[in-house]
Design a protein around this motif. Structure first.
Motif, mmCIF file in Angstrom:
data_model
loop_
_atom_site.group_PDB
_atom_site.id
_atom_site.type_symbol
_atom_site.label_atom_id
_atom_site.label_comp_id
_atom_site.label_asym_id
_atom_site.label_seq_id
_atom_site.Cartn_x
_atom_site.Cartn_y
_atom_site.Cartn_z
ATOM 1 N N MET A 79 19.842 -7.018 -7.260
ATOM 2 C CA MET A 79 18.482 -6.533 -7.211
ATOM 3 C C MET A 79 18.309 -5.650 -5.983
ATOM 4 S SD MET A 79 16.537 -9.998 -7.790
ATOM 5 C CE MET A 79 15.208 -10.033 -8.775
ATOM 6 N N SER A 80 17.872 -4.461 -6.200
ATOM 7 C CA SER A 80 17.608 -3.576 -5.074
ATOM 8 C C SER A 80 16.098 -3.389 -4.951
ATOM 9 C CB SER A 80 18.309 -2.233 -5.269
ATOM 10 O OG SER A 80 17.763 -1.591 -6.394
ATOM 11 N N GLU A 81 15.601 -3.701 -3.772
ATOM 12 C CA GLU A 81 14.173 -3.550 -3.525
ATOM 13 C C GLU A 81 13.933 -2.202 -2.868
ATOM 14 O OE1 GLU A 81 12.409 -6.731 -1.382
ATOM 15 O OE2 GLU A 81 13.509 -8.232 -2.484
ATOM 16 N N LYS A 82 12.945 -1.492 -3.370
ATOM 17 C CA LYS A 82 12.599 -0.209 -2.792
ATOM 18 C C LYS A 82 11.782 -0.468 -1.532
ATOM 19 C CE LYS A 82 10.333 4.134 -3.736
ATOM 20 N NZ LYS A 82 9.468 4.881 -4.622
ATOM 21 N N LYS A 83 12.230 0.086 -0.438
ATOM 22 C CA LYS A 83 11.557 -0.108 0.838
ATOM 23 C C LYS A 83 10.387 0.873 0.927
ATOM 24 C CE LYS A 83 12.661 -1.065 5.567
ATOM 25 N NZ LYS A 83 13.712 -1.197 6.546
ATOM 26 N N VAL A 84 9.201 0.325 1.209
ATOM 27 C CA VAL A 84 7.993 1.136 1.295
ATOM 28 C C VAL A 84 7.871 1.658 2.718
ATOM 29 C CG1 VAL A 84 5.479 1.121 1.037
ATOM 30 C CG2 VAL A 84 6.883 -0.270 -0.471
ATOM 31 N N SER A 85 7.633 2.958 2.829
ATOM 32 C CA SER A 85 7.488 3.542 4.160
ATOM 33 C C SER A 85 6.148 3.131 4.761
ATOM 34 C CB SER A 85 7.590 5.069 4.095
ATOM 35 O OG SER A 85 6.419 5.609 3.514
ATOM 36 N N VAL A 86 6.063 3.258 6.046
ATOM 37 C CA VAL A 86 4.841 2.900 6.755
ATOM 38 C C VAL A 86 3.696 3.792 6.285
ATOM 39 C CG1 VAL A 86 3.752 2.810 9.024
ATOM 40 C CG2 VAL A 86 6.107 2.049 8.747
ATOM 41 N N LEU A 87 3.973 5.058 6.077
ATOM 42 C CA LEU A 87 2.940 5.995 5.632
ATOM 43 C C LEU A 87 2.435 5.634 4.237
ATOM 44 C CD1 LEU A 87 1.335 8.508 6.351
ATOM 45 C CD2 LEU A 87 3.167 9.885 5.376
ATOM 46 N N GLU A 88 3.349 5.272 3.332
ATOM 47 C CA GLU A 88 2.934 4.875 1.982
ATOM 48 C C GLU A 88 2.123 3.578 2.021
ATOM 49 O OE1 GLU A 88 6.529 4.636 -0.234
ATOM 50 O OE2 GLU A 88 6.718 6.794 -0.460
ATOM 51 N N GLY A 89 2.537 2.653 2.854
ATOM 52 C CA GLY A 89 1.794 1.407 2.996
ATOM 53 C C GLY A 89 0.396 1.641 3.549
ATOM 54 N N PHE A 90 0.304 2.527 4.535
ATOM 55 C CA PHE A 90 -0.996 2.856 5.123
ATOM 56 C C PHE A 90 -1.888 3.537 4.089
ATOM 57 C CE2 PHE A 90 -3.763 5.627 7.761
ATOM 58 C CZ PHE A 90 -4.452 4.615 8.421
ATOM 59 N N LYS A 91 -1.313 4.429 3.298
ATOM 60 C CA LYS A 91 -2.072 5.100 2.253
ATOM 61 C C LYS A 91 -2.574 4.097 1.217
ATOM 62 C CE LYS A 91 -1.690 8.645 -1.305
ATOM 63 N NZ LYS A 91 -0.784 9.546 -2.010
ATOM 64 N N ALA A 92 -1.741 3.145 0.823
ATOM 65 C CA ALA A 92 -2.157 2.105 -0.123
ATOM 66 C C ALA A 92 -3.276 1.253 0.466
ATOM 67 C CB ALA A 92 -0.964 1.231 -0.511
ATOM 68 N N PHE A 93 -3.184 0.960 1.751
ATOM 69 C CA PHE A 93 -4.219 0.187 2.438
ATOM 70 C C PHE A 93 -5.549 0.931 2.419
ATOM 71 C CE2 PHE A 93 -6.454 -0.419 6.525
ATOM 72 C CZ PHE A 93 -6.853 -1.733 6.356
ATOM 73 N N LEU A 94 -5.517 2.226 2.722
ATOM 74 C CA LEU A 94 -6.744 3.017 2.751
ATOM 75 C C LEU A 94 -7.356 3.193 1.373
ATOM 76 C CD1 LEU A 94 -5.948 5.836 5.323
ATOM 77 C CD2 LEU A 94 -7.388 3.835 5.634
ATOM 78 N N MET A 95 -6.526 3.210 0.347
ATOM 79 C CA MET A 95 -7.027 3.456 -0.993
ATOM 80 C C MET A 95 -7.561 2.194 -1.671
ATOM 81 S SD MET A 95 -6.833 6.547 -0.845
ATOM 82 C CE MET A 95 -7.379 7.116 -2.419
ATOM 83 N N ARG A 96 -7.430 1.045 -1.035
ATOM 84 C CA ARG A 96 -8.025 -0.163 -1.594
ATOM 85 C C ARG A 96 -9.527 -0.003 -1.615
ATOM 86 N NH1 ARG A 96 -5.218 -4.893 1.741
ATOM 87 N NH2 ARG A 96 -3.104 -4.318 1.267
ATOM 88 N N GLY A 97 -10.159 -0.567 -2.619
ATOM 89 C CA GLY A 97 -11.603 -0.436 -2.764
ATOM 90 C C GLY A 97 -12.380 -1.068 -1.633
ATOM 91 N N ASN A 98 -11.936 -2.219 -1.131
ATOM 92 C CA ASN A 98 -12.727 -2.898 -0.109
ATOM 93 C C ASN A 98 -12.728 -2.147 1.214
ATOM 94 O OD1 ASN A 98 -10.079 -3.476 0.429
ATOM 95 N ND2 ASN A 98 -10.349 -5.680 0.568
ATOM 96 N N VAL A 99 -11.703 -1.404 1.524
ATOM 97 C CA VAL A 99 -11.680 -0.623 2.763
ATOM 98 C C VAL A 99 -12.677 0.528 2.666
ATOM 99 C CG1 VAL A 99 -10.260 0.868 4.226
ATOM 100 C CG2 VAL A 99 -9.304 -1.239 3.305
ATOM 101 N N ILE A 100 -12.731 1.171 1.528
ATOM 102 C CA ILE A 100 -13.676 2.261 1.332
ATOM 103 C C ILE A 100 -15.104 1.720 1.343
ATOM 104 C CG2 ILE A 100 -14.446 4.018 -0.324
ATOM 105 C CD1 ILE A 100 -11.443 4.303 -1.069
ATOM 106 N N ASP A 101 -15.333 0.587 0.684
ATOM 107 C CA ASP A 101 -16.659 -0.027 0.697
ATOM 108 C C ASP A 101 -17.087 -0.366 2.116
ATOM 109 O OD1 ASP A 101 -16.737 0.162 -2.030
ATOM 110 O OD2 ASP A 101 -16.200 -1.939 -2.395
ATOM 111 N N LEU A 102 -16.167 -0.871 2.911
ATOM 112 C CA LEU A 102 -16.478 -1.216 4.295
ATOM 113 C C LEU A 102 -16.831 0.035 5.102
ATOM 114 C CD1 LEU A 102 -16.669 -3.361 6.489
ATOM 115 C CD2 LEU A 102 -14.237 -3.041 6.909
ATOM 116 N N ALA A 103 -16.094 1.103 4.893
ATOM 117 C CA ALA A 103 -16.381 2.356 5.604
ATOM 118 C C ALA A 103 -17.770 2.875 5.232
ATOM 119 C CB ALA A 103 -15.312 3.399 5.287
ATOM 120 N N VAL A 104 -18.108 2.822 3.948
ATOM 121 C CA VAL A 104 -19.434 3.256 3.506
ATOM 122 C C VAL A 104 -20.507 2.370 4.131
ATOM 123 C CG1 VAL A 104 -20.958 3.428 1.492
ATOM 124 C CG2 VAL A 104 -18.621 4.317 1.380
ATOM 125 N N ALA A 105 -20.267 1.071 4.181
ATOM 126 C CA ALA A 105 -21.237 0.138 4.769
ATOM 127 C C ALA A 105 -21.468 0.433 6.245
ATOM 128 C CB ALA A 105 -20.757 -1.297 4.577
#
Length: 154
Positions: A1-27
């Motif tokens: 099994m080979s796991e694809k390593k997620v880059s820090v930038l991709e992880g940060f982008k996924a974090f920012l694109m979560r709905g609750n982070v955007i809702d918090l920013a709007v709040a």
């Protein structure tokens, strides 16, 4: 099994694109704008009402704990308690909390309660249908068993 390593930038982008982070920013942005409105109400309405009984500026209310609290050579002589500032901040907080509760929290909780009741009614109707189908199947089973039993007796 080979796991694809997620880059820090991709992880940060996924974090920012979560709905609750955007809702918090709007709040936060809405909260900052709302704070300006509440401060304007306190300074434009509450302070003048308080000013009818004393000074217009709540920040000028104070008590002297020790000494005379007079300015001597550019320094205050004594210990001054600025309770007017605390009163102003408390009024601002109470107004903010009241408006948030009555304009946001209460309507949302009523909406969620109505939605939960509607969903419960749908689930209840679904259970009644399922119970009815189960009862029909039991009757069919009982009829088949009765037919087999009566056929053996003859």
């Amino acid at each position: 099994m080979s796991e694809k390593k997620v880059s820090v930038l991709e992880g940060f982008k996924a974090f920012l694109m979560r709905g609750n982070v955007i809702d918090l920013a709007v709040a936060v942005v809405i909260g900052a704008a709302f704070t300006q409105i509440v401060n304007a109400v306190v300074k434009g309405v509450i302070n003048p009402l308080v000013g009818a009984f004393g000074t217009k500026d709540l920040d000028s209310y104070s008590s002297c704990l020790k000494g005379t609290c007079k300015v001597v050579h550019g320094e205050v002589d004594g210990i001054r308690i600025m309770w007017g500032s605390v009163l102003g901040a408390t009024l601002t907080f109470l107004i903010t909390a009241t408006v948030v509760y009555f304009l946001m929290v209460l309507p949302m909780s009523k909406y969620l309660a109505r939605r939960a009741a509607r969903d419960a009614a749908k689930d209840g109707a679904k259970e009644v249908i399922e119970l009815t189908e189960l009862e029909v199947l039991k009757e069919i089973r009982d009829a088949i068993v009765a037919q087999r039993g009566s056929g053996r007796d003859q």
